[in-house]
Motif scaffolding. Structure first.
Motif, PDB file in Angstrom:
ATOM      1  N   GLY A  53       0.813  -1.208   0.000  1.00  0.00           N
ATOM      2  CA  GLY A  53       0.000   0.000   0.000  1.00  0.00           C
ATOM      3  C   GLY A  53       0.845   1.256   0.000  1.00  0.00           C
ATOM      4  N   VAL A  54       0.276   2.339   0.493  1.00  0.00           N
ATOM      5  CA  VAL A  54       0.946   3.625   0.478  1.00  0.00           C
ATOM      6  C   VAL A  54       0.662   4.372   1.776  1.00  0.00           C
ATOM      7  N   VAL A  55       1.694   5.033   2.300  1.00  0.00           N
ATOM      8  CA  VAL A  55       1.572   5.912   3.470  1.00  0.00           C
ATOM      9  C   VAL A  55       1.488   7.342   2.980  1.00  0.00           C
ATOM     10  N   PHE A  56       0.572   8.111   3.562  1.00  0.00           N
ATOM     11  CA  PHE A  56       0.480   9.519   3.188  1.00  0.00           C
ATOM     12  C   PHE A  56       0.222  10.383   4.422  1.00  0.00           C
ATOM     13  N   PRO A  57       0.796  11.589   4.445  1.00  0.00           N
ATOM     14  CA  PRO A  57       0.552  12.491   5.569  1.00  0.00           C
ATOM     15  C   PRO A  57      -0.815  13.150   5.420  1.00  0.00           C
ATOM     16  N   TYR A  58      -1.456  13.415   6.554  1.00  0.00           N
ATOM     17  CA  TYR A  58      -2.773  14.042   6.481  1.00  0.00           C
ATOM     18  C   TYR A  58      -2.955  15.054   7.605  1.00  0.00           C
ATOM     19  N   SER A  59      -3.490  16.198   7.242  1.00  0.00           N
ATOM     20  CA  SER A  59      -3.927  17.203   8.223  1.00  0.00           C
ATOM     21  C   SER A  59      -5.297  17.701   7.775  1.00  0.00           C
ATOM     22  N   PRO A  60      -6.156  18.065   8.714  1.00  0.00           N
ATOM     23  CA  PRO A  60      -7.534  18.443   8.372  1.00  0.00           C
ATOM     24  C   PRO A  60      -7.627  19.871   7.861  1.00  0.00           C
ATOM     25  N   ARG A  61      -8.849  20.266   7.550  1.00  0.00           N
ATOM     26  CA  ARG A  61      -9.114  21.615   7.058  1.00  0.00           C
ATOM     27  C   ARG A  61      -8.653  22.684   8.049  1.00  0.00           C
ATOM     28  N   LEU A  62      -8.675  22.351   9.343  1.00  0.00           N
ATOM     29  CA  LEU A  62      -8.268  23.304  10.376  1.00  0.00           C
ATOM     30  C   LEU A  62      -6.799  23.667  10.272  1.00  0.00           C
ATOM     31  N   GLY A  63      -6.004  22.834   9.601  1.00  0.00           N
ATOM     32  CA  GLY A  63      -4.597  23.155   9.410  1.00  0.00           C
ATOM     33  C   GLY A  63      -3.673  22.244  10.191  1.00  0.00           C
ATOM     34  N   ARG A  64      -2.403  22.607  10.192  1.00  0.00           N
ATOM     35  CA  ARG A  64      -1.335  21.810  10.782  1.00  0.00           C
ATOM     36  C   ARG A  64      -1.491  21.652  12.292  1.00  0.00           C
ATOM     37  N   TYR A  65      -1.197  20.428  12.773  1.00  0.00           N
ATOM     38  CA  TYR A  65      -1.155  20.117  14.205  1.00  0.00           C
ATOM     39  C   TYR A  65      -2.476  20.417  14.911  1.00  0.00           C
ATOM     40  N   ASN A  66      -3.519  19.755  14.463  1.00  0.00           N
ATOM     41  CA  ASN A  66      -4.842  19.963  15.057  1.00  0.00           C
ATOM     42  C   ASN A  66      -5.531  18.669  15.467  1.00  0.00           C
ATOM     43  N   LEU A  67      -4.807  17.545  15.486  1.00  0.00           N
ATOM     44  CA  LEU A  67      -5.434  16.266  15.788  1.00  0.00           C
ATOM     45  C   LEU A  67      -4.804  15.626  17.022  1.00  0.00           C
ATOM     46  N   TYR A  95      -2.050   6.049 -11.513  1.00  0.00           N
ATOM     47  CA  TYR A  95      -3.008   7.007 -12.051  1.00  0.00           C
ATOM     48  C   TYR A  95      -2.342   8.377 -12.199  1.00  0.00           C
ATOM     49  N   ASP A  96      -2.589   9.019 -13.341  1.00  0.00           N
ATOM     50  CA  ASP A  96      -1.948  10.296 -13.658  1.00  0.00           C
ATOM     51  C   ASP A  96      -2.980  11.227 -14.287  1.00  0.00           C
ATOM     52  N   ARG A  97      -3.162  12.374 -13.653  1.00  0.00           N
ATOM     53  CA  ARG A  97      -4.111  13.353 -14.188  1.00  0.00           C
ATOM     54  C   ARG A  97      -3.684  14.746 -13.721  1.00  0.00           C
ATOM     55  N   CYS A  98      -3.615  15.686 -14.661  1.00  0.00           N
ATOM     56  CA  CYS A  98      -3.132  17.021 -14.328  1.00  0.00           C
ATOM     57  C   CYS A  98      -4.254  17.972 -13.908  1.00  0.00           C
ATOM     58  N   ASP A  99      -5.476  17.459 -13.798  1.00  0.00           N
ATOM     59  CA  ASP A  99      -6.621  18.296 -13.434  1.00  0.00           C
ATOM     60  C   ASP A  99      -6.870  18.256 -11.933  1.00  0.00           C
ATOM     61  N   ALA A 100      -6.920  19.422 -11.314  1.00  0.00           N
ATOM     62  CA  ALA A 100      -7.228  19.507  -9.888  1.00  0.00           C
ATOM     63  C   ALA A 100      -8.710  19.209  -9.672  1.00  0.00           C
ATOM     64  N   GLY A 101      -9.002  18.406  -8.651  1.00  0.00           N
ATOM     65  CA  GLY A 101     -10.394  18.042  -8.414  1.00  0.00           C
ATOM     66  C   GLY A 101     -10.737  17.931  -6.941  1.00  0.00           C
ATOM     67  N   TRP A 102     -12.014  18.143  -6.637  1.00  0.00           N
ATOM     68  CA  TRP A 102     -12.521  18.026  -5.266  1.00  0.00           C
ATOM     69  C   TRP A 102     -12.411  16.584  -4.773  1.00  0.00           C
ATOM     70  N   LEU A 103     -12.179  16.456  -3.465  1.00  0.00           N
ATOM     71  CA  LEU A 103     -12.263  15.178  -2.774  1.00  0.00           C
ATOM     72  C   LEU A 103     -13.232  15.305  -1.600  1.00  0.00           C
ATOM     73  N   ALA A 104     -13.561  14.167  -0.978  1.00  0.00           N
ATOM     74  CA  ALA A 104     -14.633  14.138   0.018  1.00  0.00           C
ATOM     75  C   ALA A 104     -14.381  15.031   1.229  1.00  0.00           C
ATOM     76  N   ASP A 105     -13.133  15.219   1.609  1.00  0.00           N
ATOM     77  CA  ASP A 105     -12.843  16.027   2.799  1.00  0.00           C
ATOM     78  C   ASP A 105     -12.845  17.517   2.510  1.00  0.00           C
ATOM     79  N   GLY A 106     -13.163  17.905   1.271  1.00  0.00           N
ATOM     80  CA  GLY A 106     -13.181  19.320   0.906  1.00  0.00           C
ATOM     81  C   GLY A 106     -11.858  19.835   0.388  1.00  0.00           C
ATOM     82  N   SER A 107     -10.878  18.946   0.286  1.00  0.00           N
ATOM     83  CA  SER A 107      -9.587  19.354  -0.275  1.00  0.00           C
ATOM     84  C   SER A 107      -9.622  19.213  -1.790  1.00  0.00           C
TER      85      SER A 107
END
Length: 355
Positions: free
Chosen positions: A159-173, A302-314
């Motif tokens: 699989g893959v590891v990815f960093p995540y921070s919420p809409r509130l910003g860095r260091y909020n969890l 998967y490769d796509r140069c178009d920016a798109g919405w995701l479920a978390d609002g990012s």
């Protein structure tokens, strides 16, 4: 010294058994026979097994007697118990138990686990429909009468590891919010081993994040001043263990393969967030999650140069082939940010689960 040894030997030779100690003498004889008789050995042919979410896997485990070629002595029923070890090794989660015709599985493993039993000494466990939560170390314990032995097998997921921070910003969890944030994005909180492997594969991230054992760490492949100093060696930096309720950081999530189709929705116009959600639903899908875009990028290329919405609002886009205007320096899932949901217009990434 020699005289003392002589006295000890004389004492042993002259000692007579007490008339009430017949049972103790009997126990001593049995103990000697057990030591010289068959001793139960449990062996895992492989210490580490690899699989991916949705697949099936066999965790190997066989038992033998050291001084015989038979699987069991025939005087006692064999009891096989599989448990999952927790990250701190202080607790074990019951997975499966078998004794004679009795079989029982527990929790999320119900209906998904059974013994392979390819031979009379085969205690290997088959797990079907692998889940992200199945990742970890499993203990195979075989018990026969007063004898028992164990072996440990690690189940690793591709699989893959990815960093995540919420809409509130860095260091909020805090830790518990970090766990939920990963679950919300079709992933689980990553282990140290998973983060370490991701670092070895090139993951570089300066923000510290929670891991599944409650520690806070971050991977650095390119030492620099804001991230421990430019003269330090590359590695996984460890902040140590922090208060799971009060301390707040980002989180490293882990996701594996998925049972569905991830895609960019071709639409005549750009969309607000709410319009993007409805557009995916109209297409028989759901707006994709962050874990799904990372899995599609890392595991499927998967490769796509178009920016798109995701479920978390990012808003993000996956680049597997770096090129001008599309992440020219590295393959990555590019992060645009958390735009205004009501007024900003973008495309959308959808996910349609397979039935």
């Amino acid at each position: 010294m020699m005289s003392l040894l002589f006295l000890v030997l004389i004492s042993v030779c002259w000692a007579e058994p007490h008339p009430d100690n017949s049972s103790l003498e009997h126990e001593r004889i049995i103990h000697i026979q057990e030591e010289n008789g068959p001793r139960l050995l449990v062996v895992a042919e492989q210490a580490k097994i690899f699989s991916q979410r949705g697949g099936n896997v066999t965790l190997p485990c066989k038992f033998y007697h050291e001084h015989t070629s038979t699987a069991g002595s025939g005087t006692h029923k064999i009891r096989v118990k599989w448990t999952k070890l927790t990250s701190d090794y202080l607790k074990e989660v019951d997975v499966f138990v078998a004794m004679g015709q009795h079989r029982k599985s527990y929790g999320k493993y119900q209906g998904r686990v059974f013994l392979r039993e390819s031979s009379e000494n085969d205690a290997s466990l088959i797990i079907t429909n692998i889940m992200l939560e199945d990742y970890g170390r499993y203990k195979c314990e075989v018990i026969e009468g007063l004898e028992d032995d164990t072996a440990v097998v690690a189940l690793n997921l591709e699989g893959v590891v990815f960093p995540y921070s919420p809409r509130l910003g860095r260091y909020n969890l805090n830790f518990h919010e970090a766990q939920q944030a990963c679950l919300d994005q079709d992933s689980i909180i990553a282990s140290f081993d998973q983060l370490y492997e991701a670092w070895r594969s090139g993951l570089d991230w300066c923000n510290a994040g929670w891991l599944s054992d409650g520690s806070v760490q971050y991977p650095i492949t390119k030492p620099r001043e804001p991230c421990g100093g430019k003269n330090t060696v590359p590695g996984v930096r460890n902040y140590g263990f922090w208060d799971k309720e009060k301390s707040r950081y980002d989180v490293f999530c882990f996701t594996s393969n998925f049972n569905g189709r991830f895609y960019y929705l071709i639409h005549p116009t750009k969309l607000t967030y709410d319009e993007a959600v409805q557009a995916c639903l109209k297409d028989g899908a759901q707006i994709a999650k962050v874990g799904q875009i990372f899995a599609a990028w890392k595991l499927l290329g998967y490769d796509r140069c178009d920016a798109g919405w995701l479920a978390d609002g990012s808003v993000r886009y996956p680049i597997s082939r770096p090129r001008k205007r599309c992440s020219p320096n590295e393959a990555a899932v590019r992060f645009v940010g958390f735009p205004d949901k009501k007024h900003k217009l973008y495309g959308v990434y959808c996910f349609r689960a397979y039935n």
